[in-house]
Design a protein around this motif. Structure first.
Motif, PDB file in Angstrom:
ATOM      1  N   ASP A   1      53.090   2.801   0.302  1.00  0.00           N
ATOM      2  CA  ASP A   1      52.232   3.766   0.904  1.00  0.00           C
ATOM      3  C   ASP A   1      50.701   3.840   0.473  1.00  0.00           C
ATOM      4  O   ASP A   1      50.083   4.805   0.398  1.00  0.00           O
ATOM      5  CB  ASP A   1      52.622   5.181   1.241  1.00  0.00           C
ATOM      6  CG  ASP A   1      53.792   5.129   2.026  1.00  0.00           C
ATOM      7  OD1 ASP A   1      53.933   4.237   2.923  1.00  0.00           O
ATOM      8  OD2 ASP A   1      54.514   5.989   2.003  1.00  0.00           O
ATOM      9  N   PRO A   2      50.257   2.477  -0.040  1.00  0.00           N
ATOM     10  CA  PRO A   2      48.721   2.574  -0.892  1.00  0.00           C
ATOM     11  C   PRO A   2      47.806   2.597   0.428  1.00  0.00           C
ATOM     12  O   PRO A   2      48.079   2.167   1.654  1.00  0.00           O
ATOM     13  CB  PRO A   2      48.894   0.994  -1.212  1.00  0.00           C
ATOM     14  CG  PRO A   2      49.818   0.401  -0.764  1.00  0.00           C
ATOM     15  CD  PRO A   2      50.926   1.183  -0.292  1.00  0.00           C
ATOM     16  N   ALA A   3      46.958   3.416   0.257  1.00  0.00           N
ATOM     17  CA  ALA A   3      46.196   3.966   1.096  1.00  0.00           C
ATOM     18  C   ALA A   3      44.404   3.127   1.148  1.00  0.00           C
ATOM     19  O   ALA A   3      43.710   3.493   2.164  1.00  0.00           O
ATOM     20  CB  ALA A   3      45.867   5.378   1.575  1.00  0.00           C
ATOM     21  N   SER A   4      44.322   2.709   0.117  1.00  0.00           N
ATOM     22  CA  SER A   4      42.915   2.211   0.000  1.00  0.00           C
ATOM     23  C   SER A   4      42.833   1.293  -1.075  1.00  0.00           C
ATOM     24  O   SER A   4      43.914   0.640  -1.827  1.00  0.00           O
ATOM     25  CB  SER A   4      42.080   3.455  -0.550  1.00  0.00           C
ATOM     26  OG  SER A   4      42.430   3.700  -2.070  1.00  0.00           O
TER      27      SER A   4
ATOM     28  N   ALA B   1      45.915  -3.154   2.954  1.00  0.00           N
ATOM     29  CA  ALA B   1      46.438  -4.466   3.129  1.00  0.00           C
ATOM     30  C   ALA B   1      45.561  -5.465   2.839  1.00  0.00           C
ATOM     31  O   ALA B   1      46.088  -6.645   2.336  1.00  0.00           O
ATOM     32  CB  ALA B   1      47.207  -4.602   4.549  1.00  0.00           C
ATOM     33  N   GLU B   2      44.309  -5.493   3.298  1.00  0.00           N
ATOM     34  CA  GLU B   2      43.379  -6.479   2.857  1.00  0.00           C
ATOM     35  C   GLU B   2      43.279  -6.652   1.405  1.00  0.00           C
ATOM     36  O   GLU B   2      43.310  -7.751   0.914  1.00  0.00           O
ATOM     37  CB  GLU B   2      41.972  -6.266   3.637  1.00  0.00           C
ATOM     38  CG  GLU B   2      42.068  -6.797   5.196  1.00  0.00           C
ATOM     39  CD  GLU B   2      40.946  -6.223   5.925  1.00  0.00           C
ATOM     40  OE1 GLU B   2      40.518  -6.827   6.999  1.00  0.00           O
ATOM     41  OE2 GLU B   2      40.179  -5.459   5.271  1.00  0.00           O
ATOM     42  N   ALA B   3      43.022  -5.511   0.721  1.00  0.00           N
ATOM     43  CA  ALA B   3      42.687  -5.442  -0.575  1.00  0.00           C
ATOM     44  C   ALA B   3      44.316  -6.090  -1.664  1.00  0.00           C
ATOM     45  O   ALA B   3      44.235  -6.807  -2.290  1.00  0.00           O
ATOM     46  CB  ALA B   3      42.640  -4.023  -1.177  1.00  0.00           C
ATOM     47  N   ALA B   4      45.002  -5.944  -0.869  1.00  0.00           N
ATOM     48  CA  ALA B   4      46.501  -6.431  -1.457  1.00  0.00           C
ATOM     49  C   ALA B   4      46.511  -7.859  -1.578  1.00  0.00           C
ATOM     50  O   ALA B   4      46.726  -8.678  -2.439  1.00  0.00           O
ATOM     51  CB  ALA B   4      47.825  -5.855  -1.049  1.00  0.00           C
TER      52      ALA B   4
ATOM     53  N   ASP C   1      43.962  -1.481  -6.465  1.00  0.00           N
ATOM     54  CA  ASP C   1      43.421  -1.957  -7.948  1.00  0.00           C
ATOM     55  C   ASP C   1      43.990  -1.165  -8.875  1.00  0.00           C
ATOM     56  O   ASP C   1      44.535  -1.839  -9.887  1.00  0.00           O
ATOM     57  CB  ASP C   1      41.934  -1.601  -7.933  1.00  0.00           C
ATOM     58  CG  ASP C   1      40.965  -2.451  -7.124  1.00  0.00           C
ATOM     59  OD1 ASP C   1      41.417  -3.608  -6.885  1.00  0.00           O
ATOM     60  OD2 ASP C   1      39.873  -1.962  -6.845  1.00  0.00           O
ATOM     61  N   GLU C   2      44.581   0.075  -8.675  1.00  0.00           N
ATOM     62  CA  GLU C   2      45.214   0.793  -9.642  1.00  0.00           C
ATOM     63  C   GLU C   2      46.664   0.502  -9.675  1.00  0.00           C
ATOM     64  O   GLU C   2      47.280   0.223 -10.740  1.00  0.00           O
ATOM     65  CB  GLU C   2      45.209   2.509  -9.309  1.00  0.00           C
ATOM     66  CG  GLU C   2      44.092   2.804  -9.354  1.00  0.00           C
ATOM     67  CD  GLU C   2      43.986   4.370  -8.741  1.00  0.00           C
ATOM     68  OE1 GLU C   2      43.105   5.227  -9.036  1.00  0.00           O
ATOM     69  OE2 GLU C   2      44.851   4.855  -7.719  1.00  0.00           O
TER      70      GLU C   2
END
Length: 410
Positions: free
Chosen positions: A265-268, A292-295, A273-274
């Protein structure tokens, strides 16, 4: 293929090989007249040659040739890989007061998996103590689940574990430490998903969704549910130090390669990054398009829930799995709690034109295998496991007709 291999396959296809049944395929056989779904295309009227439980060849059916098994024009896809299933913990308790024996529950659930074309499953083993609103999760019950999976041994389904750690549960952390200290890790690093379901962030950023969930699963009034969530937040806010210690410990394991770490459940983009900084490898159920885009920008596979796709959106108001697929951000679908939802969701995406059928099937086969760190399955390609599923396509719902799983003595 060598001349010797070709002669063996010709012998098998001529009908001279020993008789066998679909329930227990031999190490060597030829499956003919199927529509083989490859990662980038479909090969009509194909045959698939199997040697030593591995795929030796996928090619158009040679003119005038026979095969050991006639696929009758059915679709042939790789065995489905379910990278996150909470179904077993539900199977043991079909009603609140009707607990079943673990040994029966896994057999019963195995039947559902086979009917859904699943040949590899990662059972969610929740290392926490009583925080789930829908199930009475505990360290003791999780220990029983892990023992049941280990005791199943060779089976028609490859049973594995996804270790789900509530990072604010000291009991869960202690139990997972003990498990890693006393258990053989197996053929690939253990999968660990770290999660924090404290209402007001993550999956339940809007706490009202959690309140409705609690009210529905525990029979509480709206006021009682709100009071319950208020108390839960206070309790969990007192465990921030536990959370920090858990993430530091998991990061050390992940960076050393001892585990494969999933961020639940990553939200940002900041949370992604973390996750990357602590050695995380997979973004599991990102709750926002930003996450999702960051991932994907950071090279992490992205998993969404098949029920999300079937329902047309998240039950908690988070990002749509269909939207992620349409944007090319999705690597894999997981059943979450509904094994039959995997093939159904894949075909729904293809039928609606969100993605091609080969790409949709990839979400529940090769993409899921990639997310789990498995390199020996998930595609119809030479050298990989001959885990094969024959299915009849539907509009949009498919029907699994037969499952052939390789290299096991049941």
């Amino acid at each position: 293929m060598s001349e010797n291999e070709s002669s063996v396959l010709t012998e098998q296809a001529s009908g001279t090989a020993a008789r066998w049944t679909l329930g227990l395929p031999p190490d060597d056989y030829v499956l003919g007249h199927v529509r083989a779904v490859l990662p980038d295309r479909i090969v009509d009227d194909a045959w698939i040659a199997v040697r030593d439980g591995r795929i030796a060849e996928v090619a158009p059916q040679p003119a005038g040739s026979a095969a050991d098994v006639d696929g009758a024009g059915l679709l042939c896809v790789p065995g489905v890989v379910d990278v996150h299933s909470d179904g077993l913990e539900r199977e043991i308790l079909p009603r609140p007061s009707a607990r079943l024996p673990w040994e029966f529950a896994i057999l019963s659930f195995e039947g559902k998996l086979r009917a859904a074309g699943v040949t590899t499953v990662f059972h969610g083993a929740s290392f926490e103590e009583g925080t789930s609103p829908s199930t009475m999760r505990s360290v003791e019950r999780t220990s029983e689940l892990c023992a049941t999976v280990a005791a199943r041994g060779p089976a028609p389904v490859d049973h594995r574990l996804l270790h789900r750690l509530d990072v604010r549960s000291p009991e869960g952390i202690a139990a997972l430490r003990e498990r890693f200290d006393t258990t053989d890790p197996g053929d690939v690093p253990p999968l660990v998903s770290h999660e924090d379901h404290t209402p007001g962030q993550g999956q339940y950023a809007d706490r009202r969704h959690y309140e409705r969930y609690v009210a529905g699963t525990r029979g509480l009034s709206d006021g009682e549910a709100k009071d319950h969530v208020d108390q839960l937040i206070v309790e969990r806010e007192g465990r921030l130090t536990v959370r920090e210690e858990a993430l530091e410990w998991l990061g050390g394991l992940a960076r050393s390669g001892a585990i494969r770490l999933l961020g639940h459940d990553p939200a940002s983009a900041v949370e992604i990054d973390e996750l990357v900084a602590r050695g995380g490898s997979v973004a599991e159920f990102p709750t926002t398009l930003e996450a999702a885009e960051a991932a994907r920008e950071r090279g992490l596979p992205v998993i969404a829930g098949a029920p999300n796709v079937l329902r047309g959106g998240s039950h908690a108001g988070n990002v749509s799995g269909s939207d992620l697929a349409a944007r090319g951000l999705l690597t894999a679908l997981a059943s979450d709690y509904l094994p039959s939802g995997l093939t159904a969701a894949a075909f729904l995406l293809a039928t609606r034109g969100v993605t091609s059928l080969p790409a949709a099937i990839g979400l529940i086969t090769g993409g899921a295998a990639e997310a789990a760190g498995l390199t020996d399955r998930g595609r119809l390609a030479p050298g990989l496991r001959a885990d094969l599923v024959l299915m009849q396509p539907g509009d949009p719902w498919p029907v699994v007709r037969s499952v052939l799983r390789a290299e096991e003595t049941f």
